[in-house]
Scaffold this motif. Sequence first.
Motif, PDB file in Angstrom:
ATOM      1  N   SER A 136       0.827  -1.210   0.000  1.00 37.77           N
ATOM      2  CA  SER A 136       0.000   0.000   0.000  1.00 37.77           C
ATOM      3  C   SER A 136       0.860   1.257   0.000  1.00 37.77           C
ATOM      4  N   LEU A 137       1.806   1.291  -0.898  1.00 34.44           N
ATOM      5  CA  LEU A 137       2.767   2.391  -0.924  1.00 34.44           C
ATOM      6  C   LEU A 137       2.089   3.719  -1.229  1.00 34.44           C
ATOM      7  N   LYS A 138       2.631   4.763  -0.623  1.00 32.55           N
ATOM      8  CA  LYS A 138       2.121   6.121  -0.790  1.00 32.55           C
ATOM      9  C   LYS A 138       3.245   7.003  -1.330  1.00 32.55           C
ATOM     10  N   PRO A 139       2.903   8.105  -1.978  1.00 31.60           N
ATOM     11  CA  PRO A 139       3.963   9.003  -2.474  1.00 31.60           C
ATOM     12  C   PRO A 139       4.905   9.466  -1.371  1.00 31.60           C
ATOM     13  N   GLU A 140       4.415   9.614  -0.159  1.00 34.35           N
ATOM     14  CA  GLU A 140       5.275  10.049   0.937  1.00 34.35           C
ATOM     15  C   GLU A 140       6.248   8.979   1.405  1.00 34.35           C
ATOM     16  N   ASP A 141       6.143   7.767   0.864  1.00 31.06           N
ATOM     17  CA  ASP A 141       7.128   6.728   1.156  1.00 31.06           C
ATOM     18  C   ASP A 141       8.367   6.854   0.266  1.00 31.06           C
ATOM     19  N   THR A 142       8.317   7.768  -0.690  1.00 28.27           N
ATOM     20  CA  THR A 142       9.449   7.970  -1.583  1.00 28.27           C
ATOM     21  C   THR A 142      10.687   8.383  -0.807  1.00 28.27           C
ATOM     22  N   ALA A 143      11.766   7.624  -0.972  1.00 28.37           N
ATOM     23  CA  ALA A 143      13.006   7.877  -0.227  1.00 28.37           C
ATOM     24  C   ALA A 143      14.057   6.866  -0.664  1.00 28.37           C
ATOM     25  N   VAL A 144      15.275   7.097  -0.231  1.00 29.31           N
ATOM     26  CA  VAL A 144      16.311   6.071  -0.300  1.00 29.31           C
ATOM     27  C   VAL A 144      16.209   5.252   0.980  1.00 29.31           C
ATOM     28  N   TYR A 145      16.119   3.950   0.824  1.00 23.13           N
ATOM     29  CA  TYR A 145      15.975   3.049   1.966  1.00 23.13           C
ATOM     30  C   TYR A 145      17.309   2.371   2.255  1.00 23.13           C
ATOM     31  N   TYR A 146      17.694   2.414   3.525  1.00 21.00           N
ATOM     32  CA  TYR A 146      18.964   1.856   3.968  1.00 21.00           C
ATOM     33  C   TYR A 146      18.724   0.749   4.987  1.00 21.00           C
ATOM     34  N   CYS A 147      19.495  -0.316   4.892  1.00 14.02           N
ATOM     35  CA  CYS A 147      19.479  -1.291   5.974  1.00 14.02           C
ATOM     36  C   CYS A 147      20.702  -1.067   6.855  1.00 14.02           C
ATOM     37  N   ALA A 148      20.602  -1.510   8.081  1.00 14.08           N
ATOM     38  CA  ALA A 148      21.667  -1.296   9.051  1.00 14.08           C
ATOM     39  C   ALA A 148      21.722  -2.457  10.025  1.00 14.08           C
ATOM     40  N   ALA A 149      22.906  -2.690  10.551  1.00 18.71           N
ATOM     41  CA  ALA A 149      23.125  -3.766  11.522  1.00 18.71           C
ATOM     42  C   ALA A 149      23.736  -3.185  12.783  1.00 18.71           C
ATOM     43  N   GLY A 150      23.244  -3.632  13.923  1.00 18.15           N
ATOM     44  CA  GLY A 150      23.805  -3.122  15.179  1.00 18.15           C
ATOM     45  C   GLY A 150      22.878  -3.343  16.336  1.00 18.15           C
ATOM     46  N   SER A 151      22.604  -2.264  17.066  1.00 21.13           N
ATOM     47  CA  SER A 151      21.740  -2.347  18.243  1.00 21.13           C
ATOM     48  C   SER A 151      20.275  -2.292  17.826  1.00 21.13           C
ATOM     49  N   LEU A 152      19.414  -2.724  18.718  1.00 22.28           N
ATOM     50  CA  LEU A 152      17.972  -2.668  18.453  1.00 22.28           C
ATOM     51  C   LEU A 152      17.482  -1.293  18.885  1.00 22.28           C
ATOM     52  N   SER A 153      17.362  -0.411  17.905  1.00 22.78           N
ATOM     53  CA  SER A 153      17.085   0.973  18.231  1.00 22.78           C
ATOM     54  C   SER A 153      16.405   1.670  17.064  1.00 22.78           C
ATOM     55  N   ASP A 154      15.751   2.797  17.371  1.00 20.04           N
ATOM     56  CA  ASP A 154      15.199   3.636  16.309  1.00 20.04           C
ATOM     57  C   ASP A 154      16.132   4.818  16.024  1.00 20.04           C
ATOM     58  N   ARG A 155      17.309   4.790  16.605  1.00 19.81           N
ATOM     59  CA  ARG A 155      18.281   5.864  16.380  1.00 19.81           C
ATOM     60  C   ARG A 155      19.406   5.379  15.484  1.00 19.81           C
ATOM     61  N   ALA A 156      19.664   6.106  14.426  1.00 22.73           N
ATOM     62  CA  ALA A 156      20.664   5.696  13.447  1.00 22.73           C
ATOM     63  C   ALA A 156      22.043   5.529  14.072  1.00 22.73           C
ATOM     64  N   GLY A 157      22.359   6.345  15.055  1.00 22.16           N
ATOM     65  CA  GLY A 157      23.665   6.295  15.673  1.00 22.16           C
ATOM     66  C   GLY A 157      23.954   5.018  16.447  1.00 22.16           C
TER      67      GLY A 157
END
Length: 122
Positions: free
Chosen positions: A86-107
């Motif tokens: 159910s994609l929306k225009p506001e989902d437009t972005a570059v999507y990145y995957c990451a490995a590390g801690s279980l967090s909502d913070r990129a750092g």
Amino acid sequence: QVQLVESGGGLVQAGDSLRLSCKASLRTFSNYHMGWFRQAPGKEREFVAAISRFSSGNTYYTDSVKGRFTISRDNAKNTVYLQLNSLKPEDTAVYYCAAGSLSDRAGEYDYWGQGTQVTVSS
């Protein structure tokens, strides 16, 4: 050298679906919590979803994608997925995957992929 390689992005119409994949070269992939982030033009990188490394496989989502996106992982394939429905225009972005801690913070994440572009037209 650790590598995370995303794939599966593309140009779709509103309401369509995509499945993003992220294959990791991590020797101990199962020891890492995995996350997906996205960054739209002119905006900061934002948390999308995360999945625990534990057998429970607990998952977490930002409110705007709950019920539409699903994160999953296959430890045997060293791969994490993000199903986008159910994609929306506001989902437009570059999507990145990451490995590390279980967090909502990129750092809190140690390793990042190069990103895959998702463009949703109205």
